[in-house]
Design an enzyme around this catalytic site. Sequence first.
Site, mmCIF file in Angstrom:
data_model
loop_
_atom_site.group_PDB
_atom_site.id
_atom_site.type_symbol
_atom_site.label_atom_id
_atom_site.label_comp_id
_atom_site.label_asym_id
_atom_site.label_seq_id
_atom_site.Cartn_x
_atom_site.Cartn_y
_atom_site.Cartn_z
ATOM 1 N N GLY A 67 0.778 -1.232 0.000
ATOM 2 C CA GLY A 67 0.000 0.000 0.000
ATOM 3 C C GLY A 67 0.807 1.279 0.000
ATOM 4 O O GLY A 67 0.227 2.356 0.121
ATOM 5 N N LYS A 82 6.724 -0.234 -13.425
ATOM 6 C CA LYS A 82 8.084 -0.663 -13.110
ATOM 7 C C LYS A 82 8.487 -1.823 -14.003
ATOM 8 O O LYS A 82 7.664 -2.670 -14.348
ATOM 9 C CB LYS A 82 8.182 -1.099 -11.640
ATOM 10 C CG LYS A 82 9.573 -1.611 -11.254
ATOM 11 C CD LYS A 82 9.706 -1.816 -9.764
ATOM 12 C CE LYS A 82 8.918 -2.996 -9.264
ATOM 13 N NZ LYS A 82 9.129 -3.228 -7.813
#
Length: 262
Positions: free
Chosen positions: A89, A201
């Site tokens: 998170g 990413k």
Amino acid sequence: MLTSLPFRSLCIRGTRAGKILTPNSSIVPTCFYSSAKQWSQRQKNDYFVKQAMTNNYRARSAFKLIELNDKHRFLRKGHICVDCGASPGGWSQVASEKVCRKLRPLEKRELSDGYVIAIDLLPINPIPGVHILQKDFTELSTQNTIKNILDKRKVHVVISDMAPSFTGNHAVDHVRIMNLCESALGFAEIILRKGGTFVCKFIMGGTERDFKLLLQSKFSKVYHEKPASSRKESTEGFFVCTGYLGQKKEPVEEYDDDIDYN
């Protein structure tokens, strides 16, 4: 065999305060204890780990998103953001801080107040301003759930810090993470508004160049970034793609009514 797997996958996930937790520690080679100790020491001395604790972020990776956003300014108040593979998170925390307006007591958050949807197969503890879905974002049922939440709106930003469980074989890991990037992009194209931003990413390995060309066909600008908070020895990088061009419509085939096909 144990020796073919990376230290991290064997030791770190079962490490707490420098102590290795294994069902039967007697079968773990001595070098694994040493590696776990080195990792624990590196975490202890890591500047961004300390800063994450100070700022109550769930992971040091939060600072990667902060750096990317400070440079490209894609998270703004009132924006709707979807975080793919959000556990634990850290990125959702940053996104919430950037896009969510403060509400009065008992006031219900609306999409126009800024909204974050966090999706992951793993559970995520509650985060203010974040709607958490423990689902697979590639499944049609999940996408329909998100569409219902959005109520015909499109999102401003889709972010992905996803990575597979690494095998230790760089070529294999590279292919696996690029597959995740492609999945995240495919999902983004469904929910992203024209002019929106996509961030993902990846790790270096060769095929990221082909993926960048694909991104350049779909966004007006594509940047390859490596934030200072990304460890120097890491081969990870981030694509920040701005100015989504929108989904291209398939050309409609026209027929001449005067032609006799019989």
